[in-house]
Design a protein around this motif. Sequence first.
Motif, PDB file in Angstrom:
ATOM      1  N   UNK A 286      48.997  36.108  98.661  1.00  0.00           N
ATOM      2  CA  UNK A 286      49.671  35.086  97.860  1.00  0.00           C
ATOM      3  C   UNK A 286      50.644  34.325  98.736  1.00  0.00           C
ATOM      4  N   UNK A 287      50.381  33.027  98.910  1.00  0.00           N
ATOM      5  CA  UNK A 287      51.300  32.183  99.664  1.00  0.00           C
ATOM      6  C   UNK A 287      52.650  32.192  98.929  1.00  0.00           C
ATOM      7  N   UNK A 288      53.791  32.124  99.606  1.00  0.00           N
ATOM      8  CA  UNK A 288      53.978  31.854 101.028  1.00  0.00           C
ATOM      9  C   UNK A 288      53.889  33.082 101.921  1.00  0.00           C
TER      10      UNK A 288
ATOM     11  N   UNK B 233      60.241  43.013 105.555  1.00  0.00           N
ATOM     12  CA  UNK B 233      61.429  42.166 105.524  1.00  0.00           C
ATOM     13  C   UNK B 233      61.140  40.867 106.251  1.00  0.00           C
ATOM     14  N   UNK B 234      61.668  39.789 105.720  1.00  0.00           N
ATOM     15  CA  UNK B 234      61.424  38.498 106.362  1.00  0.00           C
ATOM     16  C   UNK B 234      62.255  38.390 107.637  1.00  0.00           C
TER      17      UNK B 234
ATOM     18  N   UNK C 213      55.983  38.579 105.762  1.00  0.00           N
ATOM     19  CA  UNK C 213      54.684  39.232 105.952  1.00  0.00           C
ATOM     20  C   UNK C 213      54.478  40.315 104.894  1.00  0.00           C
ATOM     21  N   UNK C 214      53.194  40.496 104.489  1.00  0.00           N
ATOM     22  CA  UNK C 214      52.858  41.700 103.723  1.00  0.00           C
ATOM     23  C   UNK C 214      51.697  42.392 104.436  1.00  0.00           C
TER      24      UNK C 214
ATOM     25  N   UNK D 261      49.582  37.663 105.440  1.00  0.00           N
ATOM     26  CA  UNK D 261      49.083  39.036 105.589  1.00  0.00           C
ATOM     27  C   UNK D 261      49.020  39.410 107.060  1.00  0.00           C
ATOM     28  N   UNK D 262      49.760  40.426 107.469  1.00  0.00           N
ATOM     29  CA  UNK D 262      49.628  40.868 108.859  1.00  0.00           C
ATOM     30  C   UNK D 262      48.470  41.858 108.974  1.00  0.00           C
TER      31      UNK D 262
END
Length: 253
Positions: free
Chosen positions: A169-171, A125-126, A133-134, A174-175
């Motif tokens: 993939x922006x935006x 979740x943003x 983040x993904x 990656x955490x």
Amino acid sequence: TVPVSTIVSKSNDDNSENNGKHRLTDDVERIVQEHLQYVREDVSNGWDLIHQDGEMKVYRREVEENGIVVDPLKCFHTIKGVTGHEICRYFWEFQYRMEWETTLDSTKIIEALDPDTVIFFQLHKRVWPAAQRDSCFWSHIRCISNSDEDQPTWLVVNYTTPHPLAPIKSPQVRLVANVALICETIISEPPLNPKDIKRENIQCKLTYVAFVNPGGWVPSAALRGVAKREYPRFLKRFTSYVVEQTRNKPILF
Ligand code: 16C
């Protein structure tokens, strides 16, 4: 085992004809061993107790790398009425995740490496004002026998890995995560016959550790605030979920 319906893709190298080994076997082994060492290190030096609620204690160490907060986290909890295997199983299995994870938009398995190791891709979740983040990580579940008399230790490790099916993939940012859940089962006053063990005789001693790098700059105070609120919330919600799910089921040792 992974339900077949959840496997989106299979590995290109045929794992079954390789003595059960796959391209990440050595990495998995190394990281599992690191966690088994690390779990024994105590939290007396440099760790702050940031939350306590009954048996649950959450510690963190404030660490920054190049101005990015990467605080290690270590949590201890004791949960009555469940085994370490049950806690780890519900944490690892894909099908339960969206029922206890409140910080995810989505999760999917993009590869099964072996019956105990899969690769997840997740959208988190943003958190305003940071970018969404993904994460992409292998997830491994394991039972470690101590001796014939003791109950085994169960563990799950989630560790970031790149994957062709999960390009950055922006935006989205990656955490990077290195998380372990390590559980022991304690049986109080064991009856002579193991079949007579009831849920009231068992408890699970849980240790959860997390190293998360948000993968890009996030305001330090905001991030530490979210972490301080969300990790205890996760532990409470997840463990209550497992207690509820298993209450009327046979005990899974
Ligand atoms: O271990 C947990 N879950 C596993 C299965 O999903 C897996 C997850 C690993 C990633 C953990 C990092 C999560 C950061 C998400 C950021 C979004 C927070 C949304 C908040 C919404 C109100 O191992 C349980 C994980 C419990 C996570 C608690 C959240 C901790 C926040 C830490 C801050 C990270 C940086 C956020 C950048 C904006």
